[in-house]
Design a protein around this motif. Structure first.
Motif, PDB file in Angstrom:
ATOM      1  N   ASN A 410       0.856  -1.189   0.000  1.00 15.86           N
ATOM      2  CA  ASN A 410       0.000   0.000   0.000  1.00 15.86           C
ATOM      3  C   ASN A 410       0.891   1.238   0.000  1.00 15.86           C
ATOM      4  N   SER A 411       0.786   2.029  -1.052  1.00 17.50           N
ATOM      5  CA  SER A 411       1.653   3.201  -1.194  1.00 17.50           C
ATOM      6  C   SER A 411       1.312   4.297  -0.201  1.00 17.50           C
ATOM      7  N   ARG A 412       0.073   4.253   0.340  1.00 19.33           N
ATOM      8  CA  ARG A 412      -0.309   5.242   1.344  1.00 19.33           C
ATOM      9  C   ARG A 412       0.101   4.770   2.738  1.00 19.33           C
ATOM     10  N   ASP A 413       0.242   5.716   3.656  1.00 20.17           N
ATOM     11  CA  ASP A 413       0.650   5.362   5.009  1.00 20.17           C
ATOM     12  C   ASP A 413      -0.368   4.448   5.670  1.00 20.17           C
ATOM     13  N   CYS A 414       0.141   3.482   6.426  1.00 21.10           N
ATOM     14  CA  CYS A 414      -0.700   2.607   7.228  1.00 21.10           C
ATOM     15  C   CYS A 414      -0.292   2.874   8.675  1.00 21.10           C
ATOM     16  N   LYS A 415      -1.079   3.661   9.377  1.00 18.21           N
ATOM     17  CA  LYS A 415      -0.722   4.118  10.721  1.00 18.21           C
ATOM     18  C   LYS A 415      -1.769   3.669  11.737  1.00 18.21           C
ATOM     19  N   PHE A 416      -1.284   3.342  12.948  1.00 14.17           N
ATOM     20  CA  PHE A 416      -2.165   2.911  14.024  1.00 14.17           C
ATOM     21  C   PHE A 416      -1.768   3.633  15.310  1.00 14.17           C
ATOM     22  N   ASN A 417      -2.778   3.918  16.144  1.00 15.91           N
ATOM     23  CA  ASN A 417      -2.561   4.607  17.415  1.00 15.91           C
ATOM     24  C   ASN A 417      -1.854   5.949  17.192  1.00 15.91           C
ATOM     25  N   THR A 418      -2.402   6.727  16.283  1.00 10.03           N
ATOM     26  CA  THR A 418      -1.743   7.978  15.855  1.00 10.03           C
ATOM     27  C   THR A 418      -1.722   9.051  16.935  1.00 10.03           C
ATOM     28  N   ASP A 419      -2.452   8.849  18.034  1.00  9.87           N
ATOM     29  CA  ASP A 419      -2.422   9.830  19.121  1.00  9.87           C
ATOM     30  C   ASP A 419      -1.104   9.791  19.898  1.00  9.87           C
ATOM     31  N   SER A 420      -0.398   8.686  19.777  1.00  7.62           N
ATOM     32  CA  SER A 420       0.861   8.547  20.511  1.00  7.62           C
ATOM     33  C   SER A 420       2.000   9.262  19.786  1.00  7.62           C
ATOM     34  N   ASN A 421       2.905   9.852  20.558  1.00  7.68           N
ATOM     35  CA  ASN A 421       4.092  10.502  19.982  1.00  7.68           C
ATOM     36  C   ASN A 421       5.262   9.530  19.868  1.00  7.68           C
ATOM     37  N   LYS A 422       5.145   8.388  20.532  1.00  8.89           N
ATOM     38  CA  LYS A 422       6.189   7.365  20.425  1.00  8.89           C
ATOM     39  C   LYS A 422       5.926   6.542  19.157  1.00  8.89           C
ATOM     40  N   LYS A 423       6.909   6.461  18.293  1.00  9.57           N
ATOM     41  CA  LYS A 423       6.685   5.826  16.990  1.00  9.57           C
ATOM     42  C   LYS A 423       7.572   4.605  16.783  1.00  9.57           C
ATOM     43  N   ILE A 424       6.954   3.605  16.166  1.00 14.60           N
ATOM     44  CA  ILE A 424       7.711   2.451  15.678  1.00 14.60           C
ATOM     45  C   ILE A 424       7.379   2.274  14.204  1.00 14.60           C
ATOM     46  N   TYR A 425       8.408   2.315  13.373  1.00  9.55           N
ATOM     47  CA  TYR A 425       8.264   2.034  11.939  1.00  9.55           C
ATOM     48  C   TYR A 425       8.703   0.596  11.679  1.00  9.55           C
ATOM     49  N   ILE A 426       8.023  -0.068  10.758  1.00 14.08           N
ATOM     50  CA  ILE A 426       8.501  -1.362  10.268  1.00 14.08           C
ATOM     51  C   ILE A 426       8.624  -1.269   8.755  1.00 14.08           C
ATOM     52  N   ILE A 427       9.816  -1.553   8.252  1.00 12.46           N
ATOM     53  CA  ILE A 427      10.132  -1.330   6.836  1.00 12.46           C
ATOM     54  C   ILE A 427      10.751  -2.595   6.251  1.00 12.46           C
ATOM     55  N   GLY A 428      10.218  -3.028   5.110  1.00 15.90           N
ATOM     56  CA  GLY A 428      10.781  -4.206   4.468  1.00 15.90           C
ATOM     57  C   GLY A 428       9.857  -4.796   3.428  1.00 15.90           C
ATOM     58  N   ASP A 429      10.047  -6.083   3.171  1.00 21.41           N
ATOM     59  CA  ASP A 429       9.305  -6.769   2.111  1.00 21.41           C
ATOM     60  C   ASP A 429       8.233  -7.683   2.703  1.00 21.41           C
ATOM     61  N   SER A 430       7.787  -8.673   1.922  1.00 23.17           N
ATOM     62  CA  SER A 430       6.716  -9.562   2.379  1.00 23.17           C
ATOM     63  C   SER A 430       7.153 -10.425   3.561  1.00 23.17           C
ATOM     64  N   HIS A 431       8.465 -10.704   3.679  1.00 21.06           N
ATOM     65  CA  HIS A 431       8.969 -11.444   4.838  1.00 21.06           C
ATOM     66  C   HIS A 431       8.613 -10.728   6.132  1.00 21.06           C
ATOM     67  N   ILE A 432       8.791  -9.413   6.122  1.00 12.34           N
ATOM     68  CA  ILE A 432       8.518  -8.612   7.307  1.00 12.34           C
ATOM     69  C   ILE A 432       7.025  -8.301   7.409  1.00 12.34           C
ATOM     70  N   ALA A 433       6.369  -8.157   6.277  1.00  9.27           N
ATOM     71  CA  ALA A 433       4.919  -7.917   6.295  1.00  9.27           C
ATOM     72  C   ALA A 433       4.185  -9.069   6.980  1.00  9.27           C
ATOM     73  N   ALA A 434       4.766 -10.270   6.921  1.00  6.18           N
ATOM     74  CA  ALA A 434       4.123 -11.439   7.524  1.00  6.18           C
ATOM     75  C   ALA A 434       4.041 -11.345   9.045  1.00  6.18           C
ATOM     76  N   ILE A 435       4.852 -10.489   9.673  1.00 14.12           N
ATOM     77  CA  ILE A 435       4.825 -10.381  11.136  1.00 14.12           C
ATOM     78  C   ILE A 435       4.052  -9.145  11.598  1.00 14.12           C
ATOM     79  N   MET A 436       3.569  -8.312  10.667  1.00 14.97           N
ATOM     80  CA  MET A 436       2.984  -7.019  11.030  1.00 14.97           C
ATOM     81  C   MET A 436       1.707  -7.139  11.847  1.00 14.97           C
ATOM     82  N   PHE A 437       0.845  -8.081  11.484  1.00 13.86           N
ATOM     83  CA  PHE A 437      -0.470  -8.169  12.123  1.00 13.86           C
ATOM     84  C   PHE A 437      -0.336  -8.413  13.622  1.00 13.86           C
ATOM     85  N   ASP A 438       0.458  -9.413  13.979  1.00 13.10           N
ATOM     86  CA  ASP A 438       0.658  -9.729  15.394  1.00 13.10           C
ATOM     87  C   ASP A 438       1.466  -8.630  16.094  1.00 13.10           C
ATOM     88  N   LEU A 439       2.462  -8.093  15.409  1.00 14.25           N
ATOM     89  CA  LEU A 439       3.314  -7.063  16.005  1.00 14.25           C
ATOM     90  C   LEU A 439       2.538  -5.790  16.301  1.00 14.25           C
TER      91      LEU A 439
END
Length: 673
Positions: A410-439
């Motif tokens: 998805n070329s658009r941002d996929c953001k969750f809990n946007t009220d928080s100022n503490k940020k975690i980015y996850i960047i990579g391919d389908s290998h890493i996308a496979a862990i996103m849901f649980d993470l």
């Protein structure tokens, strides 16, 4: 109207089917695939079909001033359907035994589309790449060409009849115009929409029309009896053009396109200039070529499903005796089909009503059975519970944004809990996308904002474009523009946690995985990263850009996830069905840690070279590989499979890796305090 028998045409059929079978058999000599252009055998069939069908129709129109659609389609039904239906029925028990529920559903869909003369569009729409190694696991992938011919049989007689009746003077002009339109369309789509170009009728019509044009000239003007020298030279040139295509075409060749003119012209030269005194005609008319040519349709139908099931079960892998047995089985079944199904059903003694009634019963039966398979979800209860888990859930597509869109690709941002100022980015391919849901769930619970940037085949290589090797086309989503935009976003971050991970071994080696134990993915990677700036290679880009970000942010590097190579669920299913492996419950399917180390050596070197106080590291192999004792990497336990497919983690595998990630995030939190 019956045509005079042309033995050399059966000889051409023998070359065509032989080329296709050898191509699908994946025979290698001195490391080189024999007949790597064997797929052009189908194109030879198309020319022959166009020539014969047009000859039949035109001769009838000229002789009687009319055309019997009923008789024409009855002959096509007699020729095509009986053997096809028999092969499908014979394949069903094997499909039940060896196919997993998801592939069993795909199998049934392909059968239904084959019965509806449209499997070519089904395979295109479902993204099946003909010629890729994974394609051999789809038992009826080869029926795409039958669908193209059937579409020709349905459409062409109508067009030809209308043209003959109302535009007879311009008939040849219409044929030639359609030929060039189709050829130009094929050439354009092969570079821009390769899969559609390969499967679609409009981009294949020109090959059939090449035979049609030849038939028109032969019927209206006859073969010129002069030019005796040409009659002896041209068939030899034709066979040279075909042979050249068989050996020098490959999956990299734009096909169908202008390049395909070579085997098409070669086939036309042989058909047009053949004569009984010429050496190529004599060769093609010999008993062996004639015999193979006559059973070519049965050979074509039988070989692919049998090869597919043999590949799934590893029946002939590295076993010469079994390979010979497989080839012998294909030959025997084809001879049986020819004499006991093809010939009887073609016989005029079999009444049309009885013929059509029998075929209709078989079609309805197959439609009911395969519809039931789809409705019953491939009868998934026939496989163990461990295989059923997450069977149809692609883990990289689990995470959705607020609009219900996939966060992966998805070329658009996929953001969750946007009220928080503490940020975690996850960047990579389908290998890493496979862990996103649980993470995402774990991260949000810890009051972090979670932002994803994951694309297929795409990690973080600023100043590089991902291109397709064959077409040199830049990937629409993974390119320097994307990397620069992401770089600009990340450069503004301060005190964020940025997680990087992906399939580095394939990007560096440019090859998919071979576990050295029979689990081989689809050969060479079909993409490459091309430099667009100061960096010489992706390693330099990744290292330097990560170090820049690490000055103001915490970086977590995920080292390569062990790959499997096996189609794991299928491997477990086959092992469970293997009566000679009664101790399966204690003998888990594993892969070699040594092979993993060799495969990942360059990736480890790169990641180890990225040093700094803000760099943390996650080692997935410590989860899945027993380096101390067995030197093996485990793929599953009693209840769960850790991998969704040959390389992506399953839901359970993602959970295990994410537990490590959360512990690392907690360490970062403690350090900041």
């Amino acid at each position: 109207m019956k045509l005079d028998y042309r033995p050399e045409i059966d000889g051409l059929r023998a070359i065509a089917v032989g080329a296709v079978i050898i191509y699908h058999a994946q025979i290698n000599i001195f490391g080189q695939k024999l007949f790597q252009g064997g797929f052009i055998g189908v194109d030879i069939f198309f020319v022959i079909s166009g020539y014969l069908i047009t000859s039949i129709i035109l001769k009838e129109l000229i002789a009687t001033k009319s055309f019997s659609f009923r008789y024409f389609y009855e002959r096509r039904v007699r020729r095509i359907l009986p053997v096809l239906l028999f092969v499908i029925f014979a394949s069903l028990p094997l499909a039940w035994i060896y196919l997993l529920p998801d592939t069993f559903i795909d199998f049934s869909k392909s059968v239904l589309y084959s019965l509806g003369f449209s499997s070519n569009y089904y395979f295109w729409y479902s993204g099946q790449e003909y010629g890729a190694e994974k394609g051999i696991f789809i038992p009826f992938l080869h029926t795409w060409s039958l669908s193209v011919e059937e579409q020709f049989y349905i459409i062409f007689p109508v067009i030809l009849l209308i043209s003959f009746k109302y535009f007879k003077k311009y008939l040849i002009h219409i044929l030639i115009l359609c030929f060039f339109i189709s050829l130009i369309l094929a050439a354009w789509t092969s570079r821009n929409h390769a899969s559609l170009s390969f499967y679609a009728f409009p981009t294949r019509a020109w090959e059939l029309l090449a035979g049609s044009i030849m038939a028109y000239f032969e019927i209206n003007f006859g073969k010129k009896k002069k030019h005796k020298i040409l009659k002896f030279i041209m068939p030899s040139i034709g066979i040279i053009l075909i042979t050249h295509s068989l050996f020098f075409f490959s999956h990299k060749t734009f096909h169908p396109s202008y390049y395909t003119l070579s085997p098409i012209i070669g086939t036309c030269l042989i058909i047009w200039f053949s004569n009984k005194d010429e050496i190529i005609t004599k060769l093609l008319s010999t008993r062996i070529f004639n015999g193979v040519g006559k059973i070519s349709y049965s050979l074509y139908l039988w070989h692919y499903p049998l090869f597919a099931f043999a590949q799934m079960t590893e029946f002939a892998q590295g076993n010469t005796v079994n390979k010979i047995l497989l080839a012998f089985t294909v030959l025997i079944l084809s001879i049986f089909s020819y004499y006991f199904i093809e010939q009887p059903f073609r016989s005029k003694n079999k009444k049309p009503k009885l013929l059509l009634g029998t075929i209709l019963v078989f079609i309805l039966s197959l439609s009911f059975v395969n519809s039931s398979i789809i409705f019953k979800e491939g009868y998934k209860n026939r496989v163990p519970q461990i295989i059923q888990k997450d069977l149809n859930i692609k883990p990289w597509n689990l995470l959705k944004n607020s609009k219900g869109e996939d966060c992966f690709n998805n070329s658009r941002d996929c953001k969750f809990n946007t009220d928080s100022n503490k940020k975690i980015y996850i960047i990579g391919d389908s290998h890493i996308a496979a862990i996103m849901f649980d993470l995402k769930s774990r991260v949000v619970k810890k009051q972090y904002q979670f932002i994803t940037k994951t694309f297929g085949g795409c990690l973080y290589f600023p100043e590089f474009d991902l291109i397709t090797k064959k077409t040199k086309k830049i990937n629409e989503k993974c390119n320097n523009e994307y990397f620069q935009n992401l770089k600009q976003i990340l450069s503004k971050e301060n005190n964020s946690i940025i997680i990087f991970g992906g399939r580095l071994p394939v990007y560096i080696s440019k090859y998919h995985f071979n576990n050295k134990e029979g689990g081989v993915e689809a050969g060479k990677w079909d993409f490459e990263y091309v430099a667009r700036g100061k960096y010489k290679n992706i390693q330099q880009s990744f290292k330097n850009e990560i170090l820049k970000l690490a000055k103001k942010n915490e970086i977590i590097l995920i080292y390569p996830i062990p790959e499997v190579g096996w189609k794991l669920r299928l491997k477990i299913w086959l092992e469970r069905n293997n009566k000679f492996n009664e101790n399966f419950e204690t003998n888990r399917i594993t892969t070699s840690y040594k092979v993993y180390k060799e495969r990942s050596e360059s990736s480890f070197e790169l990641l180890n070279s990225i040093k700094g106080i803000n760099i943390s590291r996650i080692y997935p192999h410590t989860l899945f590989c027993d380096t101390a004792v067995k030197d093996r990497c485990l793929t599953h336990d009693d209840e769960d499979i850790f991998y969704y497919d040959t390389d992506h983690l399953s839901s359970r595998g993602a959970e295990l890796l994410n537990e490590m990630l959360i512990k690392e995030i907690e360490k970062i939190e403690l350090k900041r305090k």
